[in-house]
Design a protein around this motif. Sequence first.
Motif, PDB file in Angstrom:
ATOM      1  N   VAL A   1      14.421  -8.795  78.641  1.00  0.00           N
ATOM      2  CA  VAL A   1      15.405  -8.893  77.572  1.00  0.00           C
ATOM      3  C   VAL A   1      15.283  -7.659  76.689  1.00  0.00           C
ATOM      4  O   VAL A   1      14.189  -7.315  76.252  1.00  0.00           O
ATOM      5  N   LYS A   2      16.385  -7.000  76.433  1.00  0.00           N
ATOM      6  CA  LYS A   2      16.380  -5.802  75.588  1.00  0.00           C
ATOM      7  C   LYS A   2      16.959  -6.156  74.215  1.00  0.00           C
ATOM      8  O   LYS A   2      18.061  -6.692  74.112  1.00  0.00           O
ATOM      9  N   VAL A   3      16.189  -5.843  73.174  1.00  0.00           N
ATOM     10  CA  VAL A   3      16.517  -6.284  71.817  1.00  0.00           C
ATOM     11  C   VAL A   3      16.521  -5.102  70.853  1.00  0.00           C
ATOM     12  O   VAL A   3      15.700  -4.189  70.968  1.00  0.00           O
ATOM     13  N   LEU A   4      17.446  -5.143  69.914  1.00  0.00           N
ATOM     14  CA  LEU A   4      17.511  -4.140  68.854  1.00  0.00           C
ATOM     15  C   LEU A   4      17.472  -4.829  67.504  1.00  0.00           C
ATOM     16  O   LEU A   4      18.136  -5.843  67.300  1.00  0.00           O
TER      17      LEU A   4
ATOM     18  N   ALA B   1      24.376  -9.872  67.142  1.00  0.00           N
ATOM     19  CA  ALA B   1      25.334  -9.608  68.216  1.00  0.00           C
ATOM     20  C   ALA B   1      24.649  -9.898  69.543  1.00  0.00           C
ATOM     21  O   ALA B   1      23.461  -9.605  69.713  1.00  0.00           O
ATOM     22  N   TYR B   2      25.385 -10.482  70.479  1.00  0.00           N
ATOM     23  CA  TYR B   2      24.801 -10.834  71.768  1.00  0.00           C
ATOM     24  C   TYR B   2      25.750 -10.450  72.904  1.00  0.00           C
ATOM     25  O   TYR B   2      26.962 -10.462  72.746  1.00  0.00           O
ATOM     26  N   ARG B   3      25.170 -10.121  74.029  1.00  0.00           N
ATOM     27  CA  ARG B   3      25.925  -9.660  75.198  1.00  0.00           C
ATOM     28  C   ARG B   3      26.540 -10.866  75.909  1.00  0.00           C
ATOM     29  O   ARG B   3      25.851 -11.674  76.523  1.00  0.00           O
TER      30      ARG B   3
ATOM     31  N   ASP C   1      20.616  -6.909  75.035  1.00  0.00           N
ATOM     32  CA  ASP C   1      20.984  -8.319  75.143  1.00  0.00           C
ATOM     33  C   ASP C   1      21.296  -8.887  73.771  1.00  0.00           C
ATOM     34  O   ASP C   1      22.269  -9.634  73.604  1.00  0.00           O
ATOM     35  N   PHE C   2      20.459  -8.542  72.806  1.00  0.00           N
ATOM     36  CA  PHE C   2      20.632  -9.050  71.447  1.00  0.00           C
ATOM     37  C   PHE C   2      20.421  -7.930  70.443  1.00  0.00           C
ATOM     38  O   PHE C   2      19.575  -7.058  70.642  1.00  0.00           O
ATOM     39  N   MET C   3      21.189  -7.985  69.358  1.00  0.00           N
ATOM     40  CA  MET C   3      21.020  -7.037  68.260  1.00  0.00           C
ATOM     41  C   MET C   3      20.973  -7.823  66.954  1.00  0.00           C
ATOM     42  O   MET C   3      21.861  -8.638  66.684  1.00  0.00           O
ATOM     43  N   GLY C   4      19.925  -7.587  66.172  1.00  0.00           N
ATOM     44  CA  GLY C   4      19.803  -8.212  64.866  1.00  0.00           C
ATOM     45  C   GLY C   4      20.008  -7.159  63.785  1.00  0.00           C
ATOM     46  O   GLY C   4      19.295  -6.158  63.760  1.00  0.00           O
TER      47      GLY C   4
ATOM     48  N   ASN D   1      16.659 -13.667  63.078  1.00  0.00           N
ATOM     49  CA  ASN D   1      16.890 -12.401  62.390  1.00  0.00           C
ATOM     50  C   ASN D   1      16.617 -12.605  60.898  1.00  0.00           C
ATOM     51  O   ASN D   1      17.087 -13.571  60.306  1.00  0.00           O
ATOM     52  N   HIS D   2      15.856 -11.681  60.302  1.00  0.00           N
ATOM     53  CA  HIS D   2      15.454 -11.858  58.903  1.00  0.00           C
ATOM     54  C   HIS D   2      15.351 -10.513  58.199  1.00  0.00           C
ATOM     55  O   HIS D   2      14.854  -9.549  58.766  1.00  0.00           O
TER      56      HIS D   2
END
Length: 286
Positions: free
Chosen positions: A130-133, A204-206, A169-172, A252-253
């Motif tokens: 899983v790739k996360v930003l 945001a999510y893919r 995959d996900f961006m916070g 996300n925080h």
Amino acid sequence: RSRAGLSRSQCTVQSSLSHGMLAITAMVKAMKVLTSASLLFSGVFTHAATQAAAGVCQLETEDLTVRDHSLFQLGTPSTWVADASRLTSLEGRFESSSSVATVGKGEWCEIQVPSNAWTLKYCSKHLLEVKVLTYNLYWWNLFGWQFRNGNGGSAGKLIASTGQGKPYDFMGFQECEDVDRVLQDASLTGQYGSIEAEHAIAIAYRKVAWELLDHGMREVAEDKPEQWWGKRGAQWARFRHKSTGYALMFVNHHGALPVGSGGKCGLLGTAYNILHAITSHRQSGE
């Protein structure tokens, strides 16, 4: 500044922690469980956590620490692991007093200290990259019309360039007033779903890979008077991986000010409230 909001990691996570997700290094002494749990909010075991937690999740025949792109789930070992004694935990079980102790006394965020038997540690037998930003956009400066007015879409372009080859995959996002504008600047509109929450945080999510199951936000902290901008929330979202059916919870925080203080609620109060938000909404298998 927008470029400073991103930094590369040796694993699949790319993050900036300046004003973004809870400052782990500032929390370690106050609450050891955050060394494991906070770094697992996104379901990704980061390189930093791998270094800090050598030996965690070692089963008899498999060492998962060598896989810093492993998908770790948050659960209770007694529920998810047939033999909990085979699980080597990072700092042992969540330690607390047997008395009814609380932290953040007198504040709206006062919360009871978890019991000795309580834990979020669980090692999934499922492996999924899983790739996360995580990205603090510094919105008022980067997007304010009287300042840089978006800087030619530099934040979105930076996201697009770092996501080439393997998309996030996900961006916070923190300090984010309009997540769709950022996605548009990245030419990613339509590829990502967006979830906005109070206190200028967004996820945001893919969409091609993940199905959104549920989402929400819970207030968990508040800035101290000397740097007060308001309360701070923990935004959560639950997802199912479309091709495998694996479940994941993403949190996300944006930390309270002053940085590293935990705000009015203190380090422990903020940490326990975030962990309580997770346990209140996490479902079986996530």
